[in-house]
Design an enzyme around this catalytic site. Structure first.
Site, short mmCIF file in Angstrom:
data_model
loop_
_atom_site.label_atom_id
_atom_site.label_comp_id
_atom_site.label_asym_id
_atom_site.label_seq_id
_atom_site.Cartn_x
_atom_site.Cartn_y
_atom_site.Cartn_z
N TYR A 328 -49.40 -46.60 8.12
CA TYR A 328 -50.88 -46.57 8.20
C TYR A 328 -51.29 -45.31 8.96
CZ TYR A 328 -49.76 -51.50 7.36
OH TYR A 328 -49.23 -52.68 6.87
N CYS A 425 -55.85 -52.73 16.78
CA CYS A 425 -57.22 -52.95 17.23
C CYS A 425 -57.56 -54.43 17.23
CB CYS A 425 -58.20 -52.18 16.35
SG CYS A 425 -58.14 -52.66 14.61
#
Length: 468
Positions: A328, A425
């Site tokens: 990612y 996150c």
């Protein structure tokens, strides 16, 4: 019980603590009551909005006592736009609860042995810390109760943020404390120009209208990118809007627009047209330059991104001999940030435009030991890929809020790199994924980083070591 409790008012509830997603907790007759927009220590009357067998949700309708930990919110839109839900809580306490959130998620979800969680790295700036904001045009401005009760006629066009849980209602923003530089001036000037020129603001429900979306991106190098999305293909009107921005704001480095006739505002599959200047802006970090395009992902708090990446690099413990996979990878920020300390870095990312930026970023910085591939992580990271690329010694993974796909987790378990550095996150999905790897990996280090002051969100970095 739930039907009987709905709309019932519970008097004198003491707010005890902050729970997940920023909600606070009180108790009534042994049951948990979740309450929004309050602070630990408040004594309130709560009207129940939802009732469940195990818990209830409610809203505070009267305050008897205010918490000693409260502070005065600095934004007049606080409590309406929903962007900075913790403005009323002092920053030290915000950091404490974010740290506790990480501890709780690993205790309740991961259920694995963990080391002492390091003290959270706070943000030096608690206002004007974002480098990117998205504003929505709408012909359906949110009206306050006072405005509705006044029976006066108000301007219904707006440019601002969505009201939480109301897709077609927009709160008109006059000043936002999230982004500095000239962001507020650009937004307000464009709205006023559109009103003067009687240009149509987007009707979100019926999906018609010219002006649809405004994105302002800034950088640590003080460059500015402005993107306007139009919902109609009106060349004269588009030219008028873009020329206004060019003339009024000559400091804009990248002025772009999109004709988006789809039913949503996402534009990864749309053509971005350069009206003036460059089609990118640049960030800098430790002398490295990063090109940020309109479709690029980059951490929205530039200063804290540097702190976050330093933690990730530290947890990777590189000595120059390792092959690193950066999953990612986005525009390759982490990959390029650690490249000088690794033998080779291979980055994988879903968005093709981001991968092109990642390659350019390596070229800009003279890095020749990076490779980047675009595609769905679970499809790219397969047996065929591993047959033609070296096995990783270290994997750095920074997935979206949903966490890693189960197939990616299974592949990591098969690859068995010596270290995995998991940047997240969302500590809840991070803890879930780590639980799936617990058979082969132990959690050695945990470091929370506050990227978003005045909100309940927290970034977290975990070092996983392969068990012997």
């Amino acid at each position: 019980m739930s039907r009987k409790m709905k709309n019932k008012v519970l008097s004198n509830l003491r707010i005890e603590r902050i729970a997940s997603e920023g909600k606070c907790v009180a108790h009534y007759e042994g049951k948990v009551v979740f309450v929004q927009n309050v602070a630990p220590g408040d004594l309130v009357d709560v009207r129940i909005t939802k009732g469940r067998s195990a818990f209830m949700e409610g809203e505070a309708i009267n305050f008897h006592e205010f918490s000693k930990d409260r502070v005065e919110p600095f934004c007049r839109h606080f409590g309406t736009c929903g962007g900075c839900k913790w403005q009323h809580i002092n920053y030290d306490l915000q950091k404490t609860y974010k740290w506790q959130q990480v501890v709780d998620q690993f205790t309740r979800i991961a259920k694995v042995p963990i080391p002492k969680v390091s003290r959270i790295i706070g943000s030096a700036n608690t206002q004007y810390y974002r480098n990117k904001l998205d504003f929505t045009f709408s012909n359906n401005r949110w009206l306050t109760k006072e405005e509705i009760n006044s029976e006066e006629t108000f301007e219904r066009n707006a440019l601002g943020f969505h009201i939480p849980k109301m897709f077609d209602k927009i709160v008109d923003i006059d000043h936002c404390y999230l982004q500095g530089n000239i962001s507020n001036e650009i937004r307000n000037s464009l709205r006023d120009f559109a009103l003067r020129e009687k240009l149509s603001f987007y009707d979100i429900r019926n999906q018609v209208g010219l002006l649809r979306n405004l994105i302002v991106r800034t950088s640590s190098t003080e460059e500015i990118m402005v993107i306007v999305q139009f919902g109609e293909e009106d060349k004269v009107a588009v030219q008028k809007v873009m020329q206004f921005l060019k003339d009024c704001f000559p400091s804009i480095d990248s002025l772009l627009y999109i004709i988006n006739l789809k039913k949503n505002e996402t534009f990864h599959d749309q053509e971005v047209i350069t009206f003036y200047g460059k089609d990118f802006i640049e960030e800098q970090m430790e002398g490295l330059r990063f090109r940020i395009g309109p479709k690029s992902f980059y951490q929205t708090n530039s200063d804290q991104a540097y702190e976050l990446y330093k933690v990730a690099r530290s947890f990777a413990e590189l000595d120059g001999r390792e092959v690193v996979y950066d999953l990612y990878t986005g525009t390759g920020t982490i990959a390029n940030f650690v490249a000088k300390m690794a033998k080779q870095v291979i980055g994988i990312e879903y968005v093709e435009a981001a991968i092109e930026d990642a390659k350019i970023n390596s070229q800009l910085n003279g890095l020749k030991n990076t490779l980047f591939y675009a595609g769905d992580m679970k499809d790219v990271l397969n047996e065929e890929f591993l047959e033609t690329h070296p096995k990783p010694d270290v994997v750095i993974t920074d997935p979206p809020r949903a966490g890693m796909h189960e197939d990616v987790v299974k592949m990591l378990m098969k690859l068995q790199p010596q270290k995995i550095v998991y940047v997240s996150c969302n500590p809840a999905t991070q803890a879930r994924d780590i639980a799936l790897m617990a058979e082969k990996y132990s959690v050695e280090k945990i470091q929370p980083v506050d990227m978003f002051p005045q909100t309940y969100h927290v970034e977290n970095v975990v070092q996983l070591i392969l068990k012997s």
